[in-house]
Each structure stands twice: as C-alpha cells, then as structure tokens.
Design an enzyme around this catalytic site. Structure first.
Site, short mmCIF file in Angstrom:
data_model
loop_
_atom_site.label_atom_id
_atom_site.label_comp_id
_atom_site.label_asym_id
_atom_site.label_seq_id
_atom_site.Cartn_x
_atom_site.Cartn_y
_atom_site.Cartn_z
N GLN A 245 -1.21 -0.60 -6.41
CA GLN A 245 -1.92 0.57 -5.89
C GLN A 245 -1.10 1.83 -6.07
O GLN A 245 0.10 1.78 -6.36
CB GLN A 245 -2.22 0.38 -4.40
CG GLN A 245 -0.98 0.17 -3.55
CD GLN A 245 -1.27 -0.43 -2.20
OE1 GLN A 245 -2.41 -0.56 -1.78
NE2 GLN A 245 -0.22 -0.83 -1.49
N HIS A 275 -5.41 2.39 15.45
CA HIS A 275 -4.50 1.25 15.64
C HIS A 275 -4.52 0.69 17.05
O HIS A 275 -4.38 -0.53 17.24
CB HIS A 275 -3.08 1.66 15.23
CG HIS A 275 -2.95 1.92 13.76
ND1 HIS A 275 -2.92 3.19 13.23
CD2 HIS A 275 -2.87 1.06 12.72
CE1 HIS A 275 -2.82 3.10 11.92
NE2 HIS A 275 -2.79 1.83 11.58
N ASP A 319 1.69 -8.67 3.66
CA ASP A 319 1.13 -7.56 2.89
C ASP A 319 1.41 -7.80 1.42
O ASP A 319 2.51 -8.20 1.04
CB ASP A 319 1.73 -6.23 3.34
CG ASP A 319 0.97 -5.04 2.78
OD1 ASP A 319 0.19 -4.44 3.53
OD2 ASP A 319 1.14 -4.72 1.59
N ASP A 353 -0.72 -12.37 -1.14
CA ASP A 353 -2.13 -12.17 -0.83
C ASP A 353 -2.45 -12.83 0.51
O ASP A 353 -2.03 -13.96 0.80
CB ASP A 353 -2.98 -12.78 -1.93
CG ASP A 353 -4.46 -12.68 -1.64
OD1 ASP A 353 -4.98 -11.56 -1.69
OD2 ASP A 353 -5.07 -13.72 -1.35
N ALA A 354 -3.20 -12.12 1.36
CA ALA A 354 -3.50 -12.61 2.70
C ALA A 354 -4.28 -13.92 2.67
O ALA A 354 -4.01 -14.84 3.45
CB ALA A 354 -4.29 -11.55 3.48
N ASP A 371 -5.71 -6.09 9.13
CA ASP A 371 -5.68 -4.63 8.93
C ASP A 371 -5.65 -4.38 7.42
O ASP A 371 -4.65 -3.95 6.86
CB ASP A 371 -4.45 -4.04 9.62
CG ASP A 371 -4.41 -2.53 9.55
OD1 ASP A 371 -5.45 -1.92 9.26
OD2 ASP A 371 -3.31 -1.96 9.77
#
Length: 522
Positions: A245, A275, A319, A353-354, A371
């Site tokens: 990204q 949050h 993350d 990767d989640a 999140d």
C-alpha cells in the site's frame, strides 16, 4: 547482406537476444508499475490490474501488427523504439502523479500511457525476429526470441516484487526501467554504429534521453512530492510505498491524518470517535479480557484502547504490512497518538494476512477486534467473508466477543447491511451500532457473540446495562453507547435487509455494495 540490411556478424543475433531479455524484463515491470499506479491513484486493485494488463496486452498486439509496415532500416527502428520506451517509462509516474492533481478524469491518462507503452513493447519482438532471420532457421529463431523475452519477464517480475517496489518505490522504479531500455538502445547504437542509416538522429536521441534520465534522477522526487501534495488538503509529512500500500501522513496545524492508498484511516481531530466505540463495548462485555486479538490496526490506536484495561495480559496484533507496524513503533506522530502502545511488553506483532493467521492459529481469545481497511476491492473480500467470521468465532473462548468495523450505514448502507448479515450467517448473534465521526462521516460496527450462547435481544439489553463512565476515554460514555445502539428508519428493518446477500469467498458481493455507496456527497 540479409533482408534487414545488416552484415553477417554472428554476434548480432546474440546481442539482439540479450537485448530482448532486458526489454522483456523492462516490459513486464512497465506493466506492473502502471497497474500499481492505477491502483494507488484510482483504487480497486483487482479491477485496475485487470484493466491495465488487458490494455497493455491488447496494445502489444497492435504494436505487433504495426511492425509489418516497417520494411527497411529495422535496426534504426528498433533503437528508436527503445529510446522512446525509455522516455515514456521513465516519465510514467511523474506524468500520472502530476496530471492527477489537475484533471478529474485522469484515469484516461494512465490508460493511454498503458496503450502507448504496450504498443511499443509489442513492436520489439517482430523487429528482432525479422532482424535475426539471417542467422537462424525459423523454428529456432522464433523459439529463441520468445524464450529470451519470457525469461526476461520472469526476472523482471522477481525484481519488481522483491527489490524495485519495496526499495525504489514508484518514484525511481520507472526511471530505472527507462534506463534499461536506454542501455539496450545505447549498446546497439555503438556496437553496430556502422549498420545504422540515420546515425545523426539516433546519436541526438541518445544524448537527449541521457540528459533527460539524469534530470529525472535529480528532480523526480521533488516533482512527485509536489504533485502528491496537491492530492491532499494538508501538508504531507510522510509518504512511503510498500509492497502492499501507499502510506501518507499529513498535518494541519496541530492535527494529523493517516491515509492508506489515498483513503483516510484516521484524523487526530476525532479518531477517538472511531477507536473507542470499536474497542470498549467488546472489552466491557467479555468475561475474560486476559487475551485479545487485533486483526489490522497497525497504527496502534485500537491497541491503545485495549491496553487501558489492567487485566489484559497479552495482545496479538496481526497486520499484513511490516512497514505500517514499524511506523507504529517508531514514527513520532504515531507514537504520540498511540501512546507507545506498540512497544508494550504485552504485545506480540505478527505480519501476515489476517485470514491466513486465523486458519493457522490455535489460541483462544476473550476479544477479537477486526480493524481492517474498507471493503472497497475484491482482494479484501476474504477478510469480510462468512468463512473469515466463522474462523474468528472458533478462536473465541466461551463468552468471547468479536467486533468488526462495518463501513458507513449512511454513505454505504448496503455494505453495512451486508457485513451485519454476513457476521450473523457465521453463527453470531449480532449487535450493530454506529457513531458520527466528523472527518469520516457516519460509521458503523458489528459486534457478535456466538448465537448458541446468547440471542440478539439479550445481547442488546446487556450492552445497555453496562456502565462505561469509568473508562479513561475522550468521547465514549454510557449515554454515547446508548445512542449508538439505536438506528432510525431505513437501515435494519427486515424488508431493508431481505434483498441483501451475504459475502463469501465464492461470491464476493460486498465490494459492489460498497462502491454503490454515496461517498461523493461527503
């Protein structure tokens, strides 16, 4: 003398094939650079990569067809093609960034670039094949030329993925790419100078492109920085392209914004309104907060809220992007906002990767917090799917709570409804809630507990009975939670939800719902 007008120099064919290996490498990287640029500037990675690769492959066919009109001076044509490619590739990022700041429909500029560069790449192979026909029979000539081009493409892909994008970014990768084409043209220009017809033109082109590449090496970064600044209302204080990204931070007076791929993730003006609702309802509902899992949240702000509870013994934060979590641990702005949460001894940071993590993990948690980025492209659908939520449910202790951000119930109502229905389809009793965030708009979340443990009416009544006033928060209190649990007409009624599909890996409908949202009015 062959039909190409070149001498019977046996090294000629070898150098042409070596040149084709280099241009094959440069060609595939050109496609990757433009596809990545389109993704960053326009969003929707799967769509942009599909369109860009298809356009460039089509354009390569057009270039191959155009090659039939070159009947003589093929070596001159090949050298000039490489010089032209050198200029266009080296300028690709600067043109895209710069024009994006001035034109609303700048996507057509990137698509035209892809077509022109693709046509020139398609021109190369037929020219080399025809020039090499004097030295090898057809079957060996064709196979040898294609082989070198494809091997170069593999090498280029490896270089782009593991070196160019992570270390050179979209600023200098196009310049290096253009330099490859320039070196190929220069090698052939000087090695076979006597075989060229338009010597003065090509030498002038060599000098001009060399000067341009030098200038770009010195001035590309400030030009792109200026152009990128025009995309943001506030001063850019940090910008980095990672393999995953584009990360940008901006500042206005004493407040900061974080953007990923051009989308706002938070502003210090009001980030607590996102949050605090994300974290505290789940943390207050669970019977055991000792082990918490956060999926995403590499900035550390959700983690900051989790660590306010003294009975939290361990937090695992997963993350995908190592650079994002590194910034969360080192960048002064993020450290001041997340209160050094990423450096807490109770925190374990895992970069993967989640969805992959949930499939491999065998731990159980009292709270799981998702999140994750907004579901605006197909490549994110697996972390908003029934399977993903089902895997999260299997990692909860008895009485455990799962919560995910669920986009905007106002600007993307169908996307919000889809996430609520998908979490429910995974076996959760779901409690949707929402809050107004001035810099983001109306935002929503979906909290769930296993349906075998509690129905939705009981879940809502329990949440309404919790006292949130004792938590160290800037915004959230009991009254705020009560208001967040209530929706007006037009969102959660059965007739409104009836036509909404659940999101799955095999049928990723959520991103279409998200893109149909009314984001332009905010």
């Amino acid at each position: 003398m062959s039909s190409t007008g070149v001498s019977e120099d046996r090294s000629f064919g070898l150098i042409l094939k070596a040149a084709l290996f280099a241009t094959g490498c440069a060609g595939i990287v050109a496609e990757f650079v433009l596809s990545t640029l389109a993704t960053y500037l326009l969003g929707n990675a799967i769509f942009q990569w599909t369109v860009m690769m298809s356009l460039m492959l089509f354009a390569m066919g057009v270039g191959s067809r155009l090659s039939r009109f070159f009947r003589k001076n093929l070596l001159d044509a090949f050298v000039m093609t490489e010089f032209t490619l050198s200029v266009l590739c080296a300028l690709s990022a600067i043109l895209a960034y710069s024009l994006a700041g001035f034109f609303e429909c700048f996507q057509w500029i990137i698509y035209v670039q892809a077509m022109v560069i693709g046509s020139l790449i398609g021109l190369e192979i037929p020219l080399v094949t025809r020039m090499n026909d004097a030295y090898e029979e057809l079957r060996i000539n064709i196979s040898g030329v294609m082989e070198k081009d494809y091997y170069g493409a593999l090498f280029g892909g490896i270089i782009f993925a593991f070196f160019a994008l992570p270390y050179l970014g979209l600023t200098y990768t196009p310049i290096v790419l253009g330099s490859i084409n320039f070196l190929v043209a220069g090698l052939i220009l000087w090695r076979f100078y006597d075989l060229l017809e338009r010597k003065r033109l090509l030498v002038s082109a060599f000098a001009g492109v060399f000067c341009l590449l030098l200038m770009l090496g010195f001035f590309a970064n400030p030009v792109i920085t200026y152009a990128e600044q025009r995309r943001y209302a506030d001063k850019v204080i940090f910008s980095a392209q990672t393999p995953y990204q584009k990360i940008v931070m901006t500042r206005w007076k004493n407040d900061y914004w974080l953007y990923l791929n051009g989308q706002e993730q938070f502003s210090t003006v009001d980030e607590e309104r996102y949050h605090e609702p994300l974290v505290h309802p789940a943390m207050m509902l669970t019977p055991d907060r000792s082990r918490v899992l956060i999926l995403g949240g590499g900035d550390g702000l959700a983690l900051r809220e989790v660590l306010k509870y003294k009975d939290v013994q361990s937090v695992t934060l997963v993350d995908l992007d190592p650079e994002m979590t590194q910034l969360g641990q080192t960048h002064p702005m993020l450290l001041s906002v997340n209160r050094y949460s990423m450096l807490d001894d109770r925190v374990t940071i895992i970069n993967m990767d989640a969805a992959g993590f949930l499939q491999k993990d065998d731990s159980h948690y009292g709270v799981i917090i998702a999140d994750l980025p907004d579901p605006d492209s197909v490549d994110l659908m697996h972390v908003y799917s029934v399977d993903f939520y089902g895997n999260a449910k299997s990692r909860l202790i008895r009485g455990g709570v799962f919560v995910t951000q669920a986009a905007s119930p106002y600007f993307a109502r169908m996307a919000f409804q889809c996430i609520v229905k998908t979490v429910r389809a995974a076996g959760f009793s779901v409690l949707p809630y929402h809050n107004s965030i001035p810099t983001l708009g109306e935002w929503g979340w979906a909290l769930g507990v296993p349906e075998t443990e509690m129905d939705e009416a009981r879940l809502k009544s329990l949440m309404l009975a919790i006292d949130f006033d004792g938590i160290d928060t800037r915004f959230l209190n009991t009254d705020a939670v009560v208001s967040m649990l209530h929706f007006g007409r037009g969102v959660l009624e059965e007739e409104r939800m009836a036509g909404i599909e659940t999101n799955s890996r095999s049928r990723p409908v959520l991103y279409r719902y998200y893109l149909k949202g009314s984001w332009g009015i905010y």
